[in-house]
Design a protein around this motif. Sequence first.
Motif, PDB file in Angstrom:
ATOM      1  N   ASP A 163       0.869  -1.177   0.000  1.00 17.36           N
ATOM      2  CA  ASP A 163       0.000   0.000   0.000  1.00 17.36           C
ATOM      3  C   ASP A 163       0.905   1.226   0.000  1.00 17.36           C
ATOM      4  N   LYS A 164       1.016   1.875  -1.149  1.00 18.94           N
ATOM      5  CA  LYS A 164       1.932   3.013  -1.274  1.00 18.94           C
ATOM      6  C   LYS A 164       1.460   4.219  -0.473  1.00 18.94           C
ATOM      7  N   SER A 165       0.153   4.429  -0.418  1.00 20.24           N
ATOM      8  CA  SER A 165      -0.347   5.606   0.292  1.00 20.24           C
ATOM      9  C   SER A 165      -0.122   5.499   1.793  1.00 20.24           C
ATOM     10  N   ARG A 166      -0.216   4.276   2.326  1.00 21.23           N
ATOM     11  CA  ARG A 166      -0.007   4.076   3.757  1.00 21.23           C
ATOM     12  C   ARG A 166       1.405   3.605   4.082  1.00 21.23           C
ATOM     13  N   ARG A 167       2.189   3.358   3.013  1.00 25.59           N
ATOM     14  CA  ARG A 167       3.575   2.924   3.164  1.00 25.59           C
ATOM     15  C   ARG A 167       3.653   1.641   3.991  1.00 25.59           C
ATOM     16  N   GLU A 168       2.768   0.691   3.652  1.00 27.89           N
ATOM     17  CA  GLU A 168       2.702  -0.564   4.395  1.00 27.89           C
ATOM     18  C   GLU A 168       2.877  -1.753   3.459  1.00 27.89           C
ATOM     19  N   LEU A 169       3.554  -2.754   3.958  1.00 24.42           N
ATOM     20  CA  LEU A 169       3.727  -4.019   3.246  1.00 24.42           C
ATOM     21  C   LEU A 169       3.085  -5.114   4.081  1.00 24.42           C
ATOM     22  N   THR A 170       2.222  -5.929   3.428  1.00 21.66           N
ATOM     23  CA  THR A 170       1.516  -6.993   4.124  1.00 21.66           C
ATOM     24  C   THR A 170       1.869  -8.332   3.505  1.00 21.66           C
ATOM     25  N   THR A 171       2.191  -9.309   4.336  1.00 21.11           N
ATOM     26  CA  THR A 171       2.560 -10.643   3.872  1.00 21.11           C
ATOM     27  C   THR A 171       1.333 -11.378   3.373  1.00 21.11           C
ATOM     28  N   PRO A 172       1.528 -12.487   2.645  1.00 20.28           N
ATOM     29  CA  PRO A 172       0.385 -13.286   2.192  1.00 20.28           C
ATOM     30  C   PRO A 172      -0.499 -13.789   3.324  1.00 20.28           C
ATOM     31  N   ASP A 173       0.064 -13.906   4.529  1.00 20.40           N
ATOM     32  CA  ASP A 173      -0.769 -14.354   5.650  1.00 20.40           C
ATOM     33  C   ASP A 173      -1.265 -13.200   6.515  1.00 20.40           C
ATOM     34  N   GLY A 174      -1.195 -11.971   5.979  1.00 18.42           N
ATOM     35  CA  GLY A 174      -1.836 -10.836   6.631  1.00 18.42           C
ATOM     36  C   GLY A 174      -1.031 -10.107   7.687  1.00 18.42           C
ATOM     37  N   LEU A 194      11.565  -0.851  -2.415  1.00 16.27           N
ATOM     38  CA  LEU A 194      10.519  -1.782  -2.830  1.00 16.27           C
ATOM     39  C   LEU A 194       9.638  -1.172  -3.916  1.00 16.27           C
ATOM     40  N   VAL A 195       9.319   0.116  -3.787  1.00 21.32           N
ATOM     41  CA  VAL A 195       8.524   0.786  -4.824  1.00 21.32           C
ATOM     42  C   VAL A 195       9.280   0.786  -6.150  1.00 21.32           C
ATOM     43  N   ALA A 196      10.583   1.057  -6.093  1.00 20.36           N
ATOM     44  CA  ALA A 196      11.393   1.046  -7.314  1.00 20.36           C
ATOM     45  C   ALA A 196      11.337  -0.316  -7.991  1.00 20.36           C
ATOM     46  N   PHE A 197      11.466  -1.377  -7.197  1.00 15.22           N
ATOM     47  CA  PHE A 197      11.393  -2.723  -7.759  1.00 15.22           C
ATOM     48  C   PHE A 197       9.991  -3.021  -8.304  1.00 15.22           C
ATOM     49  N   ALA A 198       8.964  -2.667  -7.523  1.00 17.89           N
ATOM     50  CA  ALA A 198       7.595  -2.991  -7.919  1.00 17.89           C
ATOM     51  C   ALA A 198       7.168  -2.239  -9.174  1.00 17.89           C
ATOM     52  N   GLU A 199       7.733  -1.064  -9.396  1.00 16.11           N
ATOM     53  CA  GLU A 199       7.397  -0.294 -10.594  1.00 16.11           C
ATOM     54  C   GLU A 199       8.232  -0.702 -11.795  1.00 16.11           C
ATOM     55  N   ARG A 254      22.971  -0.685  -9.626  1.00 16.54           N
ATOM     56  CA  ARG A 254      23.161  -0.011  -8.340  1.00 16.54           C
ATOM     57  C   ARG A 254      23.043   1.495  -8.499  1.00 16.54           C
ATOM     58  N   ASP A 255      23.565   2.039  -9.596  1.00 22.60           N
ATOM     59  CA  ASP A 255      23.467   3.481  -9.815  1.00 22.60           C
ATOM     60  C   ASP A 255      22.013   3.922  -9.905  1.00 22.60           C
ATOM     61  N   GLN A 256      21.189   3.141 -10.594  1.00 21.09           N
ATOM     62  CA  GLN A 256      19.776   3.490 -10.698  1.00 21.09           C
ATOM     63  C   GLN A 256      19.102   3.450  -9.330  1.00 21.09           C
ATOM     64  N   LEU A 257      19.438   2.444  -8.548  1.00 27.70           N
ATOM     65  CA  LEU A 257      18.847   2.334  -7.214  1.00 27.70           C
ATOM     66  C   LEU A 257      19.343   3.443  -6.297  1.00 27.70           C
ATOM     67  N   TYR A 258      20.613   3.851  -6.454  1.00 26.97           N
ATOM     68  CA  TYR A 258      21.120   4.994  -5.694  1.00 26.97           C
ATOM     69  C   TYR A 258      20.313   6.238  -6.011  1.00 26.97           C
ATOM     70  N   ASP A 259      20.060   6.480  -7.302  1.00 31.92           N
ATOM     71  CA  ASP A 259      19.313   7.668  -7.707  1.00 31.92           C
ATOM     72  C   ASP A 259      17.945   7.694  -7.041  1.00 31.92           C
ATOM     73  N   ILE A 260      17.311   6.531  -6.934  1.00 34.80           N
ATOM     74  CA  ILE A 260      15.969   6.458  -6.389  1.00 34.80           C
ATOM     75  C   ILE A 260      15.964   6.588  -4.872  1.00 34.80           C
TER      76      ILE A 260
END
Length: 235
Positions: free
Chosen positions: A141-152, A165-170, A178-184
Amino acid sequence: MGHILVVDDDAGIRELLARFLRTHGFRVDHARNGIEMRHAMGDAEYDLVVLDIMMPGEGGLSLCHDLRSRSRVPVIMLTAMGDEADRVVGLEMGADDYVPKPFSPRELLARIRAVLRRSTAAPETGTPRSDKVQFAGWMLDKSRRELTTPDGVTIDLTGGDFDLLVAFAENPNRVLTRDQLYDITRGRSAPPLDRSIDVHVSRLRRKLEHCAGGHDIIKTVRGSGYVFAAIVEPA
């Protein structure tokens, strides 16, 4: 602009940073050790903590670990120049960034602003798209900045964890260097040979290993970077 707590046993550094940050619009309190830090945090709410590693008594690493266990307030560590081990451990403990001593107050100011931007970023109002995505049973949940596992179970994310995580998910199934991840996650203020992004990735991997199926999501591409090997869909 934000309320900052500076924790350092060096009175000169505390006073210098307090004056400098106040001239740039911040409210600043300071503490000389862990006892004073805990008292201050019991009396006020802070948007960010600047925490020195090397202090008599309880050190900054222990304080960071304790703080992260009960709060999501961003932490920037002050470390001795060239002390890579302390920097790595600090990031492992949940610090959002670090600045080696001796440092330029302007560099620290830039790091503070970057971390605060990440930690206080809010979604644009009226945005029609969903701010929730799912992958391999996980929910972000990007708006709440929360990550929930498959078991809740809700997983705590630092500002750096969330940005990574947002960078990876997008960018699923795409190699990110690494340079790209540094920028983000940190911007171009990171030194070119700094490998702390690997520590951030390792920390995020461990959080994804919280339950079955998470250990293979972030894959290392030797000599290139990392790839998020999952199908990402709107939730």
